[in-house]
Write an enzyme that holds these catalytic residues in place. Structure first.
Site, mmCIF file in Angstrom:
data_model
loop_
_atom_site.group_PDB
_atom_site.id
_atom_site.type_symbol
_atom_site.label_atom_id
_atom_site.label_comp_id
_atom_site.label_asym_id
_atom_site.label_seq_id
_atom_site.Cartn_x
_atom_site.Cartn_y
_atom_site.Cartn_z
ATOM 1 N N GLY A 20 0.821 -1.194 0.000
ATOM 2 C CA GLY A 20 0.000 0.000 0.000
ATOM 3 C C GLY A 20 0.857 1.247 0.000
ATOM 4 C CG ASN A 21 -0.278 4.618 -1.676
ATOM 5 O OD1 ASN A 21 -0.949 5.513 -1.169
ATOM 6 N ND2 ASN A 21 -0.712 3.895 -2.703
ATOM 7 N NE ARG A 22 4.057 8.345 4.776
ATOM 8 C CZ ARG A 22 4.978 9.221 5.145
ATOM 9 N NH1 ARG A 22 6.152 9.207 4.550
ATOM 10 N NH2 ARG A 22 4.729 10.102 6.091
ATOM 11 C CB SER A 23 -2.799 8.201 -0.605
ATOM 12 O OG SER A 23 -3.858 9.087 -0.875
ATOM 13 C CB ALA A 87 -1.603 7.331 -4.091
#
Ligand code: CTP
Length: 216
Positions: A20-23, A87
């Site tokens: 995943g990512n930090r959005s 994102a």
């Protein structure tokens, strides 16, 4: 009628783990809320966002980049503008295990093989299923030895073929989860609008001003 995507997609390795990512989704939600306040009919495609649904907005919840793509491309057919504030994960595992991946007793770790996900913004900007619709991308950049944040933004705008690109300087990770944002809105027609540090709602209004100015 507008479509906004928000949040960060997840690509599952097994039933409990994902890439995943930090959005946080805050900027996309601010875009949806401000568009509704300005009288637009809004579809918000939200990837893994833990925020309440904005009033008066149709919310479609998704998890993966493939799901995000299908929801955004489907809704874009009837939209006057599409803003890709999400994102999407650029890569996904080639295989997803149906069962939880166990640790090997010999201390070894699994090697992940990844494959590229579709580029939704590029697809929307290339296919142009609704002529005249304004397509907007975001670029979170850190300058590097190949160019400044703005050089990289201009190159990305040309590569993605969208009408507007909102360029954030994310050196140090400052914007993630923050209530504030600061950006330069680059346009394919050569314009560049500096938006000083302010709330994500302030930036959202500045983006909608640029979108409205380019509507046929
Ligand atoms: N985007 C998209 N589909 C993807 C990846 C990104 O539509 N698979 C969109 C994002 O929503 C954003 C814009 O493209 O509006 C730019 O995202 P970014 O991650 O900066 O683009 P990349 O093409 O992944 O560029 P880089 O090579 O710098 O990672």
């Amino acid at each position: 009628s507008v479509v906004v995507s928000a949040g960060g997609t997840r690509e599952y390795l097994d039933p409990v783990r994902f890439l995943g990512n930090r959005s946080s989704g805050l900027q996309g939600y601010a875009l949806a809320r401000t568009a509704a306040a300005r009288g637009a009919e809004v579809t918000l495609v939200a990837a893994n966002v833990s925020l309440p649904d904005p009033a008066g907005v149709k919310v479609v919840r998704v998890e993966t980049t493939a799901e995000l793509r299908d929801a955004v491309v489907g809704a874009a057919a009837g939209a006057d503008a599409v803003v890709m504030a999400a994102a999407p994960a650029d890569f996904r595992p080639v295989a997803t295990s149906d069962t939880k991946i166990k640790k090997a007793s010999d201390g070894s770790a699994p090697v992940l093989e990844l494959t590229q996900n579709p580029d939704i913004l590029h697809e929307l900007s290339t296919d142009r299923v609704r002529p005249g619709a304004v397509i907007v991308g975001f670029a979170a950049e850190t300058g590097d030895d190949t160019g400044s944040v703005l050089d990289l933004g201009r190159a990305k705008l040309a590569r993605k073929r969208c009408d507007l690109l909102v360029v954030n300087d994310v050196t140090g990770g400052a914007v993630f989860g923050s209530p504030d944002n600061q950006a330069v809105i680059l346009a394919a027609d050569g314009a560049a609008v500096d938006v000083p540090l302010g709330s994500k709602a302030d930036l959202a209004h500045a983006i909608w001003d640029q979108v409205v100015a380019r509507m046929p």
